[in-house]
Design a protein around this motif. Structure first.
Motif, mmCIF file in Angstrom:
data_model
loop_
_atom_site.group_PDB
_atom_site.id
_atom_site.type_symbol
_atom_site.label_atom_id
_atom_site.label_comp_id
_atom_site.label_asym_id
_atom_site.label_seq_id
_atom_site.Cartn_x
_atom_site.Cartn_y
_atom_site.Cartn_z
ATOM 1 N N CYS A 1 -3.814 6.190 -0.469
ATOM 2 C CA CYS A 1 -2.991 5.067 -0.894
ATOM 3 C C CYS A 1 -2.630 5.302 -2.353
ATOM 4 O O CYS A 1 -3.511 5.459 -3.190
ATOM 5 N N MET B 1 -9.316 3.895 -0.100
ATOM 6 C CA MET B 1 -8.393 3.763 1.028
ATOM 7 C C MET B 1 -7.858 5.130 1.451
ATOM 8 O O MET B 1 -7.073 5.729 0.736
ATOM 9 N N GLU C 1 -0.539 3.248 -4.119
ATOM 10 C CA GLU C 1 -0.081 2.022 -4.782
ATOM 11 C C GLU C 1 -1.335 1.206 -5.060
ATOM 12 O O GLU C 1 -2.093 0.936 -4.127
ATOM 13 N N TYR C 2 -1.532 0.808 -6.293
ATOM 14 C CA TYR C 2 -2.741 0.055 -6.599
ATOM 15 C C TYR C 2 -2.753 -1.246 -5.805
ATOM 16 O O TYR C 2 -1.806 -2.015 -5.855
ATOM 17 N N CYS C 3 -3.831 -1.457 -5.020
ATOM 18 C CA CYS C 3 -3.845 -2.604 -4.109
ATOM 19 C C CYS C 3 -5.094 -3.455 -4.261
ATOM 20 O O CYS C 3 -5.316 -4.365 -3.479
ATOM 21 N N HIS D 1 0.853 -1.183 0.000
ATOM 22 C CA HIS D 1 0.000 0.000 0.000
ATOM 23 C C HIS D 1 0.892 1.237 0.000
ATOM 24 O O HIS D 1 2.073 1.162 0.328
ATOM 25 N N HIS E 1 -8.966 0.083 -3.719
ATOM 26 C CA HIS E 1 -7.814 0.996 -3.663
ATOM 27 C C HIS E 1 -8.211 2.461 -3.523
ATOM 28 O O HIS E 1 -7.692 3.180 -2.673
#
Ligand code: CUA
Length: 153
Positions: A135, A146, A137-139, A100, A143
């Motif tokens: 966030c 977040m 960072e693609y999670c 993340h 996503h």
């Protein structure tokens, strides 16, 4: 005879490639956190200080507060926190599942949280306001939902 040259050249190119990769990773934003400690990502909830996420006032250290953040798909713990203006804060963050991000919009706080590692960042909060934490960072599917909120008062 030529083979030796090719071998040398190939090895040289490989070393150069790895070097460039390392340098670019280093410069890729996410300025490297001041230190990275290891943590068992499956035991985050049972490992201090991550068993108690949140803000703690500390004494006898180079900073006034420690902010402990646990990220997981798709939220942060705590979801919101308030820090007095002018405080020097050490942020310690990790993730329980995938990679993340932890970007505090409008500041230079921008960390990548990787499973198994503790990301740390020490900063002084000089500006009052509400800062959205996102966030970056693609999670996964959640996503974009977040978030957390930092309030400096
Ligand atoms: Cu967490 Cu994107």
């Amino acid at each position: 005879r030529y083979e030796k040259w090719w071998l040398t050249l190939g090895t040289g190119a490989l070393v150069l490639f790895l070097f460039i990769l390392g340098v670019s990773a280093f410069h890729q934003g996410h300025k490297p956190p001041s230190a990275k400690a290891f943590i068992n990502p499956e035991r985050v909830d049972a490992t201090a200080p991550f068993d108690q996420p949140g803000l703690k006032e500390v004494t006898g250290k180079d900073w006034d507060y420690e902010l402990v953040i646990v990220a997981s798909a798709f939220h942060y713990e705590p979801g919101e926190f308030t820090i007095p203006k002018g405080s020097k804060v050490k942020i310690m963050a990790t993730t329980k599942d995938v990679i993340h991000g932890f970007e505090v919009a409008g500041t230079n706080i921008n960390m990548m949280l990787e499973p198994g590692y503790v990301s740390e960042y020490v900063t002084t909060l000089d500006q009052t306001g509400e800062f959205l934490i996102v966030c970056n960072e693609y999670c996964g599917a959640g996503h974009h939902t977040m978030k957390s909120m930092l309030k400096v008062v």
